[in-house]
Write an enzyme that holds these catalytic residues in place. Sequence first.
Site, PDB file in Angstrom:
ATOM      1  N   HIS A 154      47.495  47.028  14.277  1.00  0.00           N
ATOM      2  CA  HIS A 154      47.963  47.861  15.392  1.00  0.00           C
ATOM      3  C   HIS A 154      47.333  49.250  15.352  1.00  0.00           C
ATOM      4  O   HIS A 154      47.207  49.906  16.397  1.00  0.00           O
ATOM      5  CB  HIS A 154      49.488  47.964  15.365  1.00  0.00           C
ATOM      6  CG  HIS A 154      50.103  47.879  16.724  1.00  0.00           C
ATOM      7  ND1 HIS A 154      50.054  46.734  17.506  1.00  0.00           N
ATOM      8  CD2 HIS A 154      50.752  48.809  17.474  1.00  0.00           C
ATOM      9  CE1 HIS A 154      50.666  46.964  18.657  1.00  0.00           C
ATOM     10  NE2 HIS A 154      51.091  48.214  18.661  1.00  0.00           N
ATOM     11  N   LYS A 207      52.114  39.561  26.181  1.00  0.00           N
ATOM     12  CA  LYS A 207      53.565  39.434  26.217  1.00  0.00           C
ATOM     13  C   LYS A 207      54.024  38.844  27.540  1.00  0.00           C
ATOM     14  O   LYS A 207      53.392  39.013  28.568  1.00  0.00           O
ATOM     15  CB  LYS A 207      54.220  40.806  25.997  1.00  0.00           C
ATOM     16  CG  LYS A 207      54.049  41.337  24.572  1.00  0.00           C
ATOM     17  CD  LYS A 207      54.813  42.640  24.380  1.00  0.00           C
ATOM     18  CE  LYS A 207      54.742  43.103  22.938  1.00  0.00           C
ATOM     19  NZ  LYS A 207      55.495  44.366  22.723  1.00  0.00           N
TER      20      LYS A 207
END
Length: 299
Positions: free
Chosen positions: A243, A172
């Site tokens: 995830h 990110k």
Amino acid sequence: MNPGPENFLQYIRYEKRLSHHTLTAYANDLEQFSKFLVAECNIDQPEQADFRHIRSWIVSLVEAGLDKTSVNRKIATLRCYYGFLLRRKVITIDPMTKVQALKTSKKLPMYVEEKPMEMLLNDIDFPDTFEGIRDKLVLELLYGTGIRLSELTGLKTVDVNLYEKTIMVLGKRNKHRIIPLTQPLYELILQYNHVKNEAFSGQADAVYLVVSDKGVPAYPVLIQRIVKRHLNLVTTLEKKSPHILRHSFATHLLNRGADLNAIKDLLGHSSLAATQIYTHTSLEQLKKTYDQAHPKAKK
């Protein structure tokens, strides 16, 4: 220059350099808010909205049954947007000052226990075909390094350092991090590269590491299908996503005594607070062990 949503989206794309996923979410939130203002408040410019209009939109979202986490994400979008307008002196008063996020109950991350993961990766046979080895590599990368789905699909061939036995991951906010590879994962990558070249006669996409059955870069839905199909073999968890393997990676490391700061760096978290949620899961594991083993524990 237009100070409205379009200019804001250009700002977060080129200056803040947020991910495409975040950019899309912000754009959708602002479009939904703008439509509400036009339909319910007779306001055609979001910068003209005040606290009452924003509160009305939030109430309408809650009444429509939207979960609190999603509502809070939309609140965060508006907070970022009006902060942008305030810094550029488009507005003089931030209407988000009085707006508070909705209270939500903290959900512990779901994860697969160690034994089922060992069974999946060690006991279940994967075909010696390109698809079989590719699928095992996907599972091993997600569970063995803790990378996100977007980081896996974005992993390039040049990001794999076979000499150092590491991968360089673009996370990110365009931050890179280096993650070590275990010996079995390193050997699996070598095997995968070999069968990939054989299966496509060297014609598969050479830029990205993981490719589809047609030799093009892997896409999110493909990875999700691979993970779900194989997790169905070993767990009854309702959610079976990439995830979940990231959560399993972090939880298993913590349960085995890994340093929390090291886990933070491996996951690419910007702060320790984001990683500390795994300490709750570890504490539950400790309680379970205590209850099962201690003579004074309640039976």
